[in-house]
Scaffold this motif. Structure first.
Motif: not given
Ligand SMILES: Nc1ncnc2c1ncn2[C@@H]1O[C@H](COP(=O)(O)OP(=O)(O)O)[C@@H](O)[C@H]1O
Ligand SMILES: [Mg+2]
Length: 318
Positions: A197, A227-230, A232, A247, A249, A252, A258-259, A284, A287-288, A291
């Motif tokens: 991430n 991976k960049m959380s919200t 993408g 995508f 959400n 959440v 999620a990762g 993505n 990951g979505a 959540t």
């Molecule tokens: N709140 C969210 N809404 C939609 N997709 C999410 C959300 N949080 C994470 N994701 C998806 O999950 C992927 C992995 O989450 P992230 O938090 O970046 O990884 P990690 O859990 O390794 O820190 C993200 O790249 C994104 O596509």
């Protein structure tokens, strides 16, 4: 043995433990006192197991190589993996180890955790036999820093995986010691897909601007995914950088795993030789999906459930 004849699509090499989660405590615990919790859940924990469980639900033939103790937690982990159709023949059950556990105390929106690593620290590179490496087309390794027995020989393991004709992926996860002391120069050329991430990549490279990161790592690895959380995810391959938005959400449940679910989605497409953009988008999406339910596997109970959430919540059919 030719690559296509292999019994499994993916061999996950990783850590196994359980999570004991307390919800609804009304204060923080204090030394010498006792507090009560309104709820308790015992589940299979570990990033590697969540990845394995969720990629298996996507129809990928998955085997797990790891180590548990000969105890109730170990049995629970094995039973849970089997219930997800994961092959457990390569999991060593040790009479001298205890299966590790994490106690999670959820308090307000945050949590305090205590982990006993147990057997996860005792898996070594020698435990991963050539038979295992020849049984699958792809090897995925997660949580390198938690696996103290494996970490010193991680380059050797990836060398052997490549020599066995496998494609490989690595998600190092956070280093609790924050030393980030892996030989990335030697390791990353053996990793087909590197899946950190953003925070992890910044910690590893010392670069905060993602473009600088790609310049630093460019020649050393084949595909880098961030991976960049919200926001993408981004993928970098052969000088090309692709950003695919998340995508979103709006409600959440939690982002635990999620990762790992992203990794499951990405690798399920990667092993079908799909283009990078498609791998990122499906990562993505998974990951979505993750959540929308509690914990790392809550939204991945059946293949039908995953499809339904993807369609109803994110308008995507697959
Ligand atoms: N709140 C969210 N809404 C939609 N997709 C999410 C959300 N949080 C994470 N994701 C998806 O999950 C992927 C992995 O989450 P992230 O938090 O970046 O990884 P990690 O859990 O390794 O820190 C993200 O790249 C994104 O596509
Ligand atoms: Mg992660």
């Amino acid at each position: 043995m030719t690559k296509n004849k292999r019994k499994f699509d993916v061999l996950v090499v990783g850590e196994l433990n359980v999570d004991i989660i307390f919800n609804g405590i009304n204060s923080l615990p204090a030394i010498g006192k006792e507090i009560l919790s309104k709820e308790m859940t015992l589940t299979m924990g570990s990033s590697s197991a969540i990845f394995a469980a969720n990629i298996s639900m996507l129809g990928v033939k998955t085997a797990f190589a790891g180590r548990v103790g000969n105890d109730i937690f170990g049995s629970m982990v094995l039973d849970t993996l089997k219930s997800k159709k994961i092959d457990t023949r390569f999991i060593y059950v040790s009479n001298s180890d205890k299966t590790g556990a994490t106690v999670v105390l959820n308090y307000d929106n945050d949590r305090a955790m205590v982990t006993f690593p147990g057997s996860m620290e005792n898996l070594t590179e020698k435990d991963i036999t050539d038979e295992m490496l020849h049984s699958a087309r792809h090897m995925h390794l997660s949580s390198a820093f938690l696996q103290k027995g494996l970490k010193p020989d991680i380059v050797k393991l990836f060398e052997r995986a490549k020599n066995a004709g496998m494609t490989t992926s690595l998600d190092v996860q956070w280093d609790p010691e924050e030393k980030w002391d892996l030989p990335f120069d030697r390791l990353l050329p053996l990793v087909d897909v590197f899946l950190p991430n953003k925070q992890e990549l910044t910690a590893i490279t010392g670069k905060t601007d993602i473009k600088d990161v790609f310049r630093v790592l460019d020649t050393k690895t084949n595909t880098i995914v961030v991976k960049m959380s919200t926001e993408g995810s981004m993928g970098f391959k052969e000088g090309q950088l692709i950003h695919v938005p998340a995508f979103l959400n709006e409600s959440v449940e939690d982002a635990i795993g999620a990762g790992d679910s992203f990794n499951a989605g990405f690798i399920s497409k990667y092993i079908q030789n799909k283009p990078l953009g498609e791998c990122l988008e499906f990562g993505n999406l998974m990951g979505a999906v993750n959540t929308t339910a509690a914990g790392g596997t809550g939204a991945f109970q059946t293949p039908e459930q995953v499809k339904e959430i993807a369609k109803k919540r994110f308008g995507k059919e697959f």
